[in-house]
Design a protein around this motif. Structure first.
Motif, PDB file in Angstrom:
ATOM      1  N   LEU A 192     -16.053  -0.910 -17.539  1.00  0.00           N
ATOM      2  CA  LEU A 192     -16.295  -1.219 -16.133  1.00  0.00           C
ATOM      3  C   LEU A 192     -14.977  -1.108 -15.382  1.00  0.00           C
ATOM      4  N   LEU A 193     -15.014  -0.370 -14.289  1.00  0.00           N
ATOM      5  CA  LEU A 193     -13.827  -0.207 -13.455  1.00  0.00           C
ATOM      6  C   LEU A 193     -14.226  -0.490 -12.022  1.00  0.00           C
ATOM      7  N   GLY A 194     -13.760  -1.599 -11.466  1.00  0.00           N
ATOM      8  CA  GLY A 194     -14.096  -1.956 -10.094  1.00  0.00           C
ATOM      9  C   GLY A 194     -14.959  -3.200 -10.025  1.00  0.00           C
ATOM     10  N   GLY A 195     -15.410  -3.525  -8.803  1.00  0.00           N
ATOM     11  CA  GLY A 195     -16.218  -4.719  -8.566  1.00  0.00           C
ATOM     12  C   GLY A 195     -17.658  -4.366  -8.277  1.00  0.00           C
ATOM     13  N   ASP A 196     -18.135  -4.715  -7.062  1.00  0.00           N
ATOM     14  CA  ASP A 196     -19.529  -4.456  -6.683  1.00  0.00           C
ATOM     15  C   ASP A 196     -19.860  -2.962  -6.702  1.00  0.00           C
ATOM     16  N   GLN A 197     -18.925  -2.122  -6.354  1.00  0.00           N
ATOM     17  CA  GLN A 197     -19.124  -0.680  -6.305  1.00  0.00           C
ATOM     18  C   GLN A 197     -18.355  -0.059  -7.480  1.00  0.00           C
ATOM     19  N   ALA A 198     -18.677  -0.499  -8.671  1.00  0.00           N
ATOM     20  CA  ALA A 198     -17.902  -0.148  -9.865  1.00  0.00           C
ATOM     21  C   ALA A 198     -18.351   1.155 -10.507  1.00  0.00           C
ATOM     22  N   ARG A 199     -17.467   1.703 -11.316  1.00  0.00           N
ATOM     23  CA  ARG A 199     -17.821   2.797 -12.220  1.00  0.00           C
ATOM     24  C   ARG A 199     -18.072   2.136 -13.566  1.00  0.00           C
TER      25      ARG A 199
ATOM     26  N   GLY B 191     -20.128   7.433  -8.129  1.00  0.00           N
ATOM     27  CA  GLY B 191     -19.250   8.273  -8.940  1.00  0.00           C
ATOM     28  C   GLY B 191     -20.014   9.265  -9.788  1.00  0.00           C
TER      29      GLY B 191
END
Length: 53
Positions: free
Chosen positions: A4-11, A31
């Motif tokens: 997981l990379l990011g928060g609510d709008q994660a990749r 993405g």
């Protein structure tokens, strides 16, 4: 969840198993998406993607 990379709008990278005839809410991936079908058929917007053999 594998990554997981990011928060609510994660990749996100994950492995999932869907029950037969499952449905997923319409969404717009930010993405992009990569889908590997291990068995059965994945269908989206009139396109069928059968398992890779």
């Amino acid at each position: 969840m594998l990554g997981l990379l990011g928060g609510d709008q994660a990749r996100a990278t994950s492995i999932v198993r869907y029950a037969r005839c499952s449905r997923f809410p319409r969404h717009t991936p930010l993405g992009g998406e990569e889908i590997l079908v291990m068995s059965g058929t994945f269908s989206e917007e009139g396109h069928d993607c059968p398992a890779a053999h």
